[in-house]
Design an enzyme around this catalytic site. Structure first.
Site, PDB file in Angstrom:
ATOM      1  N   GLN A   1      -8.203   2.335  -4.895  1.00 19.85           N
ATOM      2  CA  GLN A   1      -9.426   3.152  -4.956  1.00 19.85           C
ATOM      3  C   GLN A   1      -9.028   4.624  -5.032  1.00 19.85           C
ATOM      4  OE1 GLN A   1     -12.588   1.499  -1.949  1.00 19.85           O
ATOM      5  NE2 GLN A   1     -10.548   1.133  -1.112  1.00 19.85           N
TER       6      GLN A   1
ATOM      7  N   ASP B   1      -5.301   9.672  -6.752  1.00 17.07           N
ATOM      8  CA  ASP B   1      -4.236  10.687  -6.679  1.00 17.07           C
ATOM      9  C   ASP B   1      -2.988  10.351  -7.496  1.00 17.07           C
ATOM     10  OD1 ASP B   1      -3.710   9.505  -3.265  1.00 17.07           O
ATOM     11  OD2 ASP B   1      -2.867   8.721  -5.128  1.00 17.07           O
TER      12      ASP B   1
ATOM     13  N   HIS C   1     -11.258   3.668  -9.343  1.00 14.24           N
ATOM     14  CA  HIS C   1     -12.123   4.843  -9.281  1.00 14.24           C
ATOM     15  C   HIS C   1     -11.611   5.997 -10.118  1.00 14.24           C
ATOM     16  CE1 HIS C   1     -13.576   3.237  -5.101  1.00 14.24           C
ATOM     17  NE2 HIS C   1     -14.105   2.568  -6.108  1.00 14.24           N
TER      18      HIS C   1
ATOM     19  N   GLY D   1      -5.394   0.907   4.332  1.00 15.20           N
ATOM     20  CA  GLY D   1      -5.833   2.301   4.338  1.00 15.20           C
ATOM     21  C   GLY D   1      -7.180   2.537   3.708  1.00 15.20           C
ATOM     22  N   THR D   2      -8.093   1.571   3.882  1.00 11.54           N
ATOM     23  CA  THR D   2      -9.440   1.786   3.358  1.00 11.54           C
ATOM     24  C   THR D   2     -10.474   1.468   4.428  1.00 11.54           C
ATOM     25  OG1 THR D   2     -11.071   1.170   1.665  1.00 11.54           O
ATOM     26  CG2 THR D   2      -9.477  -0.538   2.306  1.00 11.54           C
TER      27      THR D   2
HETATM   28  C1  BV8 Z   1     -21.397   1.235  -8.513  1.00 16.34           C
HETATM   29  C2  BV8 Z   1     -13.913   8.677  -6.816  1.00 16.34           C
HETATM   30  C3  BV8 Z   1     -23.102   0.315  -9.861  1.00 16.34           C
HETATM   31  C4  BV8 Z   1     -14.545  10.006  -6.679  1.00 16.34           C
HETATM   32  C5  BV8 Z   1     -15.075   7.170  -5.245  1.00 16.34           C
HETATM   33  C6  BV8 Z   1     -23.292  -2.703  -3.431  1.00 16.34           C
HETATM   34  C7  BV8 Z   1     -22.816  -3.058  -4.692  1.00 16.34           C
HETATM   35  C8  BV8 Z   1     -22.548  -2.078  -5.653  1.00 16.34           C
HETATM   36  C9  BV8 Z   1     -22.728  -0.727  -5.339  1.00 16.34           C
HETATM   37  C10 BV8 Z   1     -23.169  -0.380  -4.092  1.00 16.34           C
HETATM   38  C11 BV8 Z   1     -23.447  -1.354  -3.150  1.00 16.34           C
HETATM   39  N1  BV8 Z   1     -23.866  -0.717  -2.035  1.00 16.34           N
HETATM   40  C12 BV8 Z   1     -23.851   0.620  -2.237  1.00 16.34           C
HETATM   41  C13 BV8 Z   1     -23.448   0.849  -3.488  1.00 16.34           C
HETATM   42  C14 BV8 Z   1     -23.334   2.184  -4.085  1.00 16.34           C
HETATM   43  C15 BV8 Z   1     -21.968   2.832  -3.878  1.00 16.34           C
HETATM   44  C16 BV8 Z   1     -21.380   2.619  -2.506  1.00 16.34           C
HETATM   45  O1  BV8 Z   1     -20.541   1.749  -2.322  1.00 16.34           O
HETATM   46  N2  BV8 Z   1     -21.806   3.414  -1.540  1.00 16.34           N
HETATM   47  C17 BV8 Z   1     -21.234   3.323  -0.225  1.00 16.34           C
HETATM   48  C18 BV8 Z   1     -21.067   4.706   0.365  1.00 16.34           C
HETATM   49  C19 BV8 Z   1     -22.122   2.424   0.612  1.00 16.34           C
HETATM   50  N3  BV8 Z   1     -21.034   2.352  -4.872  1.00 16.34           N
HETATM   51  C20 BV8 Z   1     -21.022   2.974  -6.064  1.00 16.34           C
HETATM   52  O2  BV8 Z   1     -21.797   3.844  -6.364  1.00 16.34           O
HETATM   53  C21 BV8 Z   1     -19.994   2.513  -7.073  1.00 16.34           C
HETATM   54  N4  BV8 Z   1     -20.664   2.312  -8.320  1.00 16.34           N
HETATM   55  O3  BV8 Z   1     -21.416   0.299  -7.791  1.00 16.34           O
HETATM   56  O4  BV8 Z   1     -22.168   1.348  -9.636  1.00 16.34           O
HETATM   57  C22 BV8 Z   1     -23.446   0.422 -11.285  1.00 16.34           C
HETATM   58  C23 BV8 Z   1     -23.264  -0.690 -12.099  1.00 16.34           C
HETATM   59  C24 BV8 Z   1     -23.617  -0.589 -13.429  1.00 16.34           C
HETATM   60  C25 BV8 Z   1     -24.133   0.621 -13.956  1.00 16.34           C
HETATM   61  C26 BV8 Z   1     -24.278   1.729 -13.124  1.00 16.34           C
HETATM   62  C27 BV8 Z   1     -23.947   1.648 -11.786  1.00 16.34           C
HETATM   63  C28 BV8 Z   1     -18.946   3.603  -7.311  1.00 16.34           C
HETATM   64  C29 BV8 Z   1     -18.072   3.751  -6.107  1.00 16.34           C
HETATM   65  C30 BV8 Z   1     -16.901   4.726  -6.436  1.00 16.34           C
HETATM   66  C31 BV8 Z   1     -17.185   6.085  -5.871  1.00 16.34           C
HETATM   67  N5  BV8 Z   1     -16.036   6.964  -6.095  1.00 16.34           N
HETATM   68  N6  BV8 Z   1     -14.035   7.971  -5.531  1.00 16.34           N
HETATM   69  C32 BV8 Z   1     -13.761  10.901  -5.759  1.00 16.34           C
HETATM   70  O5  BV8 Z   1     -12.733  10.485  -5.176  1.00 16.34           O
HETATM   71  O6  BV8 Z   1     -14.204  12.061  -5.635  1.00 16.34           O
HETATM   72  S1  BV8 Z   1     -15.098   6.364  -3.788  1.00 16.34           S
HETATM   73  C33 BV8 Z   1     -14.192   7.170  -2.615  1.00 16.34           C
HETATM   74  O7  BV8 Z   1     -14.272   6.329  -1.480  1.00 16.34           O
HETATM   75  C34 BV8 Z   1     -12.707   7.324  -2.894  1.00 16.34           C
HETATM   76  O8  BV8 Z   1     -12.258   6.804  -4.117  1.00 16.34           O
HETATM   77  C35 BV8 Z   1     -12.082   6.473  -1.802  1.00 16.34           C
HETATM   78  O9  BV8 Z   1     -10.925   5.877  -2.177  1.00 16.34           O
HETATM   79  C36 BV8 Z   1     -13.170   5.472  -1.626  1.00 16.34           C
HETATM   80  C37 BV8 Z   1     -13.108   4.588  -0.458  1.00 16.34           C
HETATM   81  O10 BV8 Z   1     -12.782   5.367   0.642  1.00 16.34           O
HETATM   82  P1  BV8 Z   1     -11.388   5.013   1.356  1.00 16.34           P
HETATM   83  O11 BV8 Z   1     -10.325   4.959   0.331  1.00 16.34           O
HETATM   84  O12 BV8 Z   1     -11.594   3.807   2.173  1.00 16.34           O
HETATM   85  O13 BV8 Z   1     -11.152   6.298   2.200  1.00 16.34           O
HETATM   86  P2  BV8 Z   1     -11.851   6.679   3.571  1.00 16.34           P
HETATM   87  O14 BV8 Z   1     -11.575   8.118   3.790  1.00 16.34           O
HETATM   88  O15 BV8 Z   1     -13.247   6.166   3.600  1.00 16.34           O
HETATM   89  O16 BV8 Z   1     -11.054   5.812   4.650  1.00 16.34           O
HETATM   90  C38 BV8 Z   1      -9.674   6.021   4.844  1.00 16.34           C
HETATM   91  C39 BV8 Z   1      -9.192   4.902   5.749  1.00 16.34           C
HETATM   92  O17 BV8 Z   1      -7.783   5.056   5.919  1.00 16.34           O
HETATM   93  C40 BV8 Z   1      -9.821   4.912   7.113  1.00 16.34           C
HETATM   94  O18 BV8 Z   1     -10.243   3.600   7.453  1.00 16.34           O
HETATM   95  C41 BV8 Z   1      -8.664   5.340   8.040  1.00 16.34           C
HETATM   96  O19 BV8 Z   1      -8.722   4.706   9.300  1.00 16.34           O
HETATM   97  C42 BV8 Z   1      -7.483   4.844   7.271  1.00 16.34           C
HETATM   98  N7  BV8 Z   1      -6.228   5.572   7.510  1.00 16.34           N
HETATM   99  C43 BV8 Z   1      -6.062   6.885   7.850  1.00 16.34           C
HETATM  100  N8  BV8 Z   1      -4.736   7.164   7.943  1.00 16.34           N
HETATM  101  C44 BV8 Z   1      -4.076   6.004   7.636  1.00 16.34           C
HETATM  102  C45 BV8 Z   1      -5.018   5.002   7.356  1.00 16.34           C
HETATM  103  N9  BV8 Z   1      -4.671   3.736   7.019  1.00 16.34           N
HETATM  104  C46 BV8 Z   1      -3.363   3.450   6.968  1.00 16.34           C
HETATM  105  N10 BV8 Z   1      -2.387   4.362   7.211  1.00 16.34           N
HETATM  106  C47 BV8 Z   1      -2.705   5.638   7.542  1.00 16.34           C
HETATM  107  N11 BV8 Z   1      -1.738   6.535   7.807  1.00 16.34           N
END
Ligand code: BV8
Length: 250
Positions: free
Chosen positions: A102, A105, A120, A188-189
């Site tokens: 996802q 980078d 993504h 890491g997600t």
């Molecule tokens: C879509 C690019 C449909 C931009 C990103 C159900 C089904 C389908 C869609 C949805 C649905 N419910 C809701 C939706 C809509 C939405 C969605 O999911 N919303 C969420 C908030 C509920 N989804 C969408 O809109 C997707 N599109 O479904 O379109 C469609 C179909 C046809 C036609 C039109 C439309 C698009 C989703 C993509 C969004 N873009 N990124 C950018 O980066 O600016 S997502 C963004 O979040 C990043 O890419 C990131 O990678 C991603 C997920 O976050 P994480 O990677 O998990 O990062 P986060 O910071 O959250 O967490 C980090 C984790 O690491 C933590 O748990 C932490 O504890 C851990 N951690 C920390 N340090 C460490 C570690 N782990 C291991 N080691 C460490 N050292």
């Protein structure tokens, strides 16, 4: 060195096809802030989810372009960490590994992982917002965002915003691999963003062993067969060494 469950080590060694889904946490130890980390400085007043949308770009293209320029600079300063390199080693050790990220980078590719599935997009690539085609160079007139040299449309980062469809081929490959693998790592997600967050459940549904590596609990934690609560940059190299002790240089 942590003692990892014997069952997990056996599953790793016997696996024919491993799927790895990574999120921003894998890049945290490269100094790249995770997607939901508190934004710093100028960006502290904004929520990432509110900036990573077509509506935000429509409303204030200059602000969104500047946010991505700031994030791109953070990414360009980051280097792959031991977690990224351990996944390159894992790819060498198993018959088949599908790496789905996802992250935007490009650090998996920089570490040497081949065939990375970018769900993504990639912040290092820029595309025309009108033609949806990647643009490698353009004239810098000082206008922000810059214009497409072909059609004059505004340029934007080549990433998938909330509300936008994921690249269909990448998503299809990710779904098929999740449905066919015998071992699925979620690393890491926060397991919140769809449709990526559904992939481990596809693996679970067909009987794959699901492993989560994350220092914190996520919506997937209760469903995973193995939960390794540590930083991926430490856990992954240890896990590879435990499974294949002959090769200690990971
Ligand atoms: C879509 C690019 C449909 C931009 C990103 C159900 C089904 C389908 C869609 C949805 C649905 N419910 C809701 C939706 C809509 C939405 C969605 O999911 N919303 C969420 C908030 C509920 N989804 C969408 O809109 C997707 N599109 O479904 O379109 C469609 C179909 C046809 C036609 C039109 C439309 C698009 C989703 C993509 C969004 N873009 N990124 C950018 O980066 O600016 S997502 C963004 O979040 C990043 O890419 C990131 O990678 C991603 C997920 O976050 P994480 O990677 O998990 O990062 P986060 O910071 O959250 O967490 C980090 C984790 O690491 C933590 O748990 C932490 O504890 C851990 N951690 C920390 N340090 C460490 C570690 N782990 C291991 N080691 C460490 N050292």
């Amino acid at each position: 060195m942590t003692d990892y469950p014997v069952g997990l080590i056996e599953s790793l060694r016997m696996a024919r096809h491993i799927v790895v889904l990574t999120g921003a946490g894998v890049s945290a130890e490269s100094g790249v802030p995770t997607f939901r980390d508190a934004q710093t400085g100028l960006w502290a007043q904004y929520r990432p989810e509110d900036l990573a949308t077509p509506e935000a770009f429509q409303r204030d293209p200059g602000l969104v372009w500047a946010w991505y320029a700031w994030r791109r600079a953070l990414v360009e300063g980051g280097k792959p960490n031991p977690g990224h390199f351990a996944l390159v080693e894992l790819e060498r050790r198993v018959p088949r590994l599908t790496l789905i990220t996802q992250n935007v980078d490009g650090l998996h590719q920089q570490a040497g992982s081949r065939a990375v599935i970018e769900l993504h997009g990639n912040i290092r690539r820029t595309k025309c917002s009108r033609e949806n085609l990647v643009i490698d160079e353009w004239v810098d007139t000082g206008e922000v965002p810059p214009r497409c040299p072909r059609c004059g449309g505004r340029l934007r980062p080549d990433v998938v915003w909330f509300g936008e469809a994921l690249p269909p081929v990448a998503l299809q490959i990710a779904i098929e691999a999740s449905q066919a693998c015998d071992l699925f790592f979620s690393i890491g997600t926060s397991a919140l963003v769809e449709p990526a967050a559904s992939l481990p459940h596809l693996a679970l549904a067909q009987g794959a062993v699901v492993v989560e590596i994350n220092p914190t609990v996520t919506p997937l934690t209760s469903a995973a067969m193995y939960v390794l609560p540590g930083p991926s940059g430490q856990v992954l190299p240890e896990l590879i060494r435990a499974a294949w002790p002959d090769r200690a240089d990971v």
